[in-house]
Design a protein around this motif. Sequence first.
Motif, PDB file in Angstrom:
ATOM      1  N   PHE A   1       0.848  -1.192   0.000  1.00 19.65           N
ATOM      2  CA  PHE A   1       0.000   0.000   0.000  1.00 19.65           C
ATOM      3  C   PHE A   1       0.883   1.241   0.000  1.00 19.65           C
ATOM      4  N   PRO A   2       0.722   2.130  -0.986  1.00 15.61           N
ATOM      5  CA  PRO A   2       1.620   3.284  -1.109  1.00 15.61           C
ATOM      6  C   PRO A   2       1.275   4.401  -0.130  1.00 15.61           C
ATOM      7  N   ASP A   3       2.229   5.295   0.067  1.00 19.98           N
ATOM      8  CA  ASP A   3       1.968   6.468   0.900  1.00 19.98           C
ATOM      9  C   ASP A   3       0.961   7.389   0.222  1.00 19.98           C
ATOM     10  N   ARG A   4       1.071   7.515  -1.103  1.00 17.07           N
ATOM     11  CA  ARG A   4       0.137   8.345  -1.861  1.00 17.07           C
ATOM     12  C   ARG A   4      -0.049   7.754  -3.251  1.00 17.07           C
ATOM     13  N   PHE A   5      -1.197   8.083  -3.849  1.00 10.96           N
ATOM     14  CA  PHE A   5      -1.471   7.673  -5.223  1.00 10.96           C
ATOM     15  C   PHE A   5      -1.266   8.884  -6.140  1.00 10.96           C
ATOM     16  N   GLY A   6      -0.605   8.637  -7.249  1.00 13.33           N
ATOM     17  CA  GLY A   6      -0.279   9.736  -8.152  1.00 13.33           C
ATOM     18  C   GLY A   6      -1.473  10.342  -8.848  1.00 13.33           C
ATOM     19  N   SER A   7      -2.510   9.539  -9.067  1.00 11.47           N
ATOM     20  CA  SER A   7      -3.693  10.037  -9.767  1.00 11.47           C
ATOM     21  C   SER A   7      -4.858   9.096  -9.470  1.00 11.47           C
ATOM     22  N   LEU A   8      -6.035   9.487  -9.941  1.00  7.28           N
ATOM     23  CA  LEU A   8      -7.219   8.655  -9.758  1.00  7.28           C
ATOM     24  C   LEU A   8      -7.067   7.334 -10.490  1.00  7.28           C
ATOM     25  N   SER A   9      -6.474   7.364 -11.680  1.00  9.48           N
ATOM     26  CA  SER A   9      -6.276   6.126 -12.444  1.00  9.48           C
ATOM     27  C   SER A   9      -5.299   5.196 -11.746  1.00  9.48           C
ATOM     28  N   ASP A  10      -4.265   5.761 -11.083  1.00  7.31           N
ATOM     29  CA  ASP A  10      -3.330   4.930 -10.325  1.00  7.31           C
ATOM     30  C   ASP A  10      -4.056   4.229  -9.169  1.00  7.31           C
ATOM     31  N   ALA A  11      -4.918   4.970  -8.479  1.00  6.62           N
ATOM     32  CA  ALA A  11      -5.664   4.387  -7.363  1.00  6.62           C
ATOM     33  C   ALA A  11      -6.581   3.275  -7.854  1.00  6.62           C
ATOM     34  N   ARG A  12      -7.236   3.478  -8.986  1.00  3.51           N
ATOM     35  CA  ARG A  12      -8.132   2.451  -9.522  1.00  3.51           C
ATOM     36  C   ARG A  12      -7.358   1.207  -9.936  1.00  3.51           C
ATOM     37  N   ALA A  13      -6.206   1.389 -10.578  1.00  2.13           N
ATOM     38  CA  ALA A  13      -5.409   0.240 -10.999  1.00  2.13           C
ATOM     39  C   ALA A  13      -4.910  -0.553  -9.794  1.00  2.13           C
ATOM     40  N   PHE A  14      -4.463   0.155  -8.765  1.00  2.00           N
ATOM     41  CA  PHE A  14      -3.973  -0.535  -7.559  1.00  2.00           C
ATOM     42  C   PHE A  14      -5.099  -1.317  -6.899  1.00  2.00           C
ATOM     43  N   MET A  15      -6.263  -0.707  -6.748  1.00  2.00           N
ATOM     44  CA  MET A  15      -7.372  -1.383  -6.075  1.00  2.00           C
ATOM     45  C   MET A  15      -7.848  -2.600  -6.867  1.00  2.00           C
ATOM     46  N   ASP A  16      -7.844  -2.514  -8.183  1.00  2.00           N
ATOM     47  CA  ASP A  16      -8.226  -3.675  -9.001  1.00  2.00           C
ATOM     48  C   ASP A  16      -7.247  -4.828  -8.793  1.00  2.00           C
ATOM     49  N   GLU A  17      -5.945  -4.499  -8.766  1.00  2.00           N
ATOM     50  CA  GLU A  17      -4.940  -5.536  -8.584  1.00  2.00           C
ATOM     51  C   GLU A  17      -5.016  -6.136  -7.176  1.00  2.00           C
TER      52      GLU A  17
END
Length: 337
Positions: free
Chosen positions: A238-254
């Motif tokens: 789990f990262p300290d921060r997400f770079g963008s909304l698309s990054d957050a969506r990709a991480f949550m899907d994975e």
Amino acid sequence: MGAYADLTAQGTPTRQASVLTGISRATASRRQQRPVPPAPREVVPANRLSRTERAKVLAVLTSDEFVDATPLQIFAELLDRGIYLCSVSTMYRVLRENTLVKERRRQARHPARTVPELVATAPGQVYTWDITKLPGPIRGVYYDAYVMIDIYSRYLVGVHVHARESGPLAEEMMREVFAIHGIPEVVHADRGTSMTSKSVATLLADLEVTRSHSRPKVSNDNPYSEAWFKTLKYAPVFPDRFGSLSDARAFMDEFRDHYNHEHHHSGLGLHTPAEVHYGLAAAKAADRAHVLNTARAAHPERFSTPDAVPKILALPDAAWINNPANRDDPQTYQPAA
């Protein structure tokens, strides 16, 4: 101690009395030698009002003239008239003795909240959902992760990430989840604005799904969502921060796919949520039992029981939110604050 004294007074040897009562002779002897403290006597304060005087004070306080006035106002008014009955604190004391002191202001009356008691004995019966914040690229920017879980299988049936929280977005997630995994009997959530929104309530009512909500300020009423959020945010990836909304969506899907298909859940007999959700757990349990039996036959001295399966591999028959059997346990059945 009284039984020991009675036995010895009747001629029973101290050793036998000690055995019968469980009191050592040294303790009994020490207590007998200890001086008995004198009985406390009630000391009447010299400045205490007599019964007649207290009755007079009560009559003045409850008279038609002063019945709606406070003791402080009555005290000042009587002084202006050249009358002194007692102090203000004594007035309050007399009123309290006669149960005439209470809060006059209108107090908020919060009704007792019903404790949600939900049980699922198979997948697809009870879903629980909640929203958690994901840190964005800069301080003060957050994304909202909408997560819906099947409480029996712990399977993540829905994970959506949006830039804001709203009822229509929650409704959109539910429509997608219900179309894929079927309509549950109950949907449980806390009392957030999205959870209690008109759009969500209307959708569930149209589908004849029972709505269930946590009590205010009781996080234990939504344990599966809260526990999963901790699993998510304490994960090493789990990262300290997400770079963008698309990054957050990709991480949550994975992360969702990893959790559903690879995470061996301790509450599911170390099965993955997908194995339980899609009915594959029984076959997997049989394969594990075969491996254990083979190992037990090769080295029986390493196993304490001949054919028992470790408890950690047992799949529970049901999943509960506030099991009624735990009502007497304050740690697992937390009252509303």
